[in-house]
Scaffold this motif. Structure first.
Motif, short mmCIF file in Angstrom:
data_model
loop_
_atom_site.label_atom_id
_atom_site.label_comp_id
_atom_site.label_asym_id
_atom_site.label_seq_id
_atom_site.Cartn_x
_atom_site.Cartn_y
_atom_site.Cartn_z
N ILE A 191 42.14 33.95 34.38
CA ILE A 191 43.16 33.58 35.38
C ILE A 191 44.56 33.73 34.80
N LYS A 224 45.57 37.20 34.33
CA LYS A 224 45.60 37.94 35.61
C LYS A 224 44.72 39.18 35.51
N TYR A 250 35.45 29.80 41.44
CA TYR A 250 36.74 29.63 40.77
C TYR A 250 37.83 30.51 41.38
N GLU A 251 37.48 31.26 42.42
CA GLU A 251 38.47 32.16 43.03
C GLU A 251 39.60 31.37 43.68
N GLY A 286 42.44 31.09 41.44
CA GLY A 286 43.13 32.31 41.05
C GLY A 286 42.27 33.32 40.30
N LEU A 287 40.98 33.01 40.10
CA LEU A 287 40.11 33.95 39.40
C LEU A 287 39.72 35.11 40.30
N LYS A 288 39.70 36.31 39.73
CA LYS A 288 39.18 37.48 40.42
C LYS A 288 37.84 37.83 39.77
#
Length: 203
Positions: A178, A181, A194-195, A198-200
């Motif tokens: 996160i 990025k 966890y998205e 901000g997690l991708k």
């Protein structure tokens, strides 16, 4: 004449004597061969119109890459092979691997530092140190839960079970991805939870 590539010794599961994984010897121009078996692994639709510059592999993905790359999804193969700056691993993964060895889950025929040096060289990966911001975010991440269908041993159907994700290494790696990025490549769908922080997640 090109220098020969030294293939890192495949770690062995010390508690499962019946399992003897083959060495992942990959003599192709790709970092990982596009195996036809990869298509058989469930994967989400490829989530990117434009490839990210770099992808972070979680510990489970690195383990598959070394021990059984045929189990990587096609999306995983594409991201590892085609991202401009390749793949990387968090220093939290190195710490988790060291913990596995200390607890006897893995046995190596060489030292841990030499093993990772060979991995980095052969699969063209980078080890990224955990920044202080990632540790700070880690303290703020809650334990996430998810409901997953689990097959019943004595029944034909499946049952929804509540899964609690409180793995400190996974949470450190998620926090690192996160802050950096950077998309996190993992076969564990629990990371999708966890998205919202901000997690991708990709697989």
């Amino acid at each position: 004449m090109e220098d020969s590539v030294h293939i890192p010794t495949t770690p062995k599961r010390s508690k499962n004597k019946s399992s003897h994984p083959k060495n992942a010897v990959l003599w192709t121009h790709e970092i990982v061969d596009y195996s036809p078996f990869g298509a058989a692994v469930p994967a989400v639709e490829f989530p990117y119109r434009k490839l990210p510059k770099q992808i972070m592999l979680d510990t489970s993905t690195l383990d598959l890459l070394i021990r059984n790359p045929n189990r990587l999804s096609h999306n995983a193969l594409r991201l590892i092979n085609e991202c401009e700056e390749g793949g990387c691993i968090s220093s939290a993964t190195v710490l988790e691997w060291a913990n596995w060895i200390q607890r006897g889950y893995y046995q190596l025929e060489t030292s841990l530092d030499t093993f990772f040096e060979q991995i980095i060289h052969h699969w063209q990966l980078q080890i990224v140190p955990l920044p202080l911001e990632a540790y700070s975010l880690y303290t703020e991440l809650p334990i996430v839960t998810a409901e997953m269908k689990m097959p019943e041993r004595n029944e034909n159907g499946s049952k929804m079970r509540k899964m609690v994700h409180d793995d400190q290494y996974d949470q450190l790696i998620a926090a690192h991805a996160i802050i950096a990025k950077m998309p996190l490549l993992s076969p564990h769908v629990i990371f999708k939870n966890y998205e919202r922080f901000g997690l991708k997640w990709a697989w």
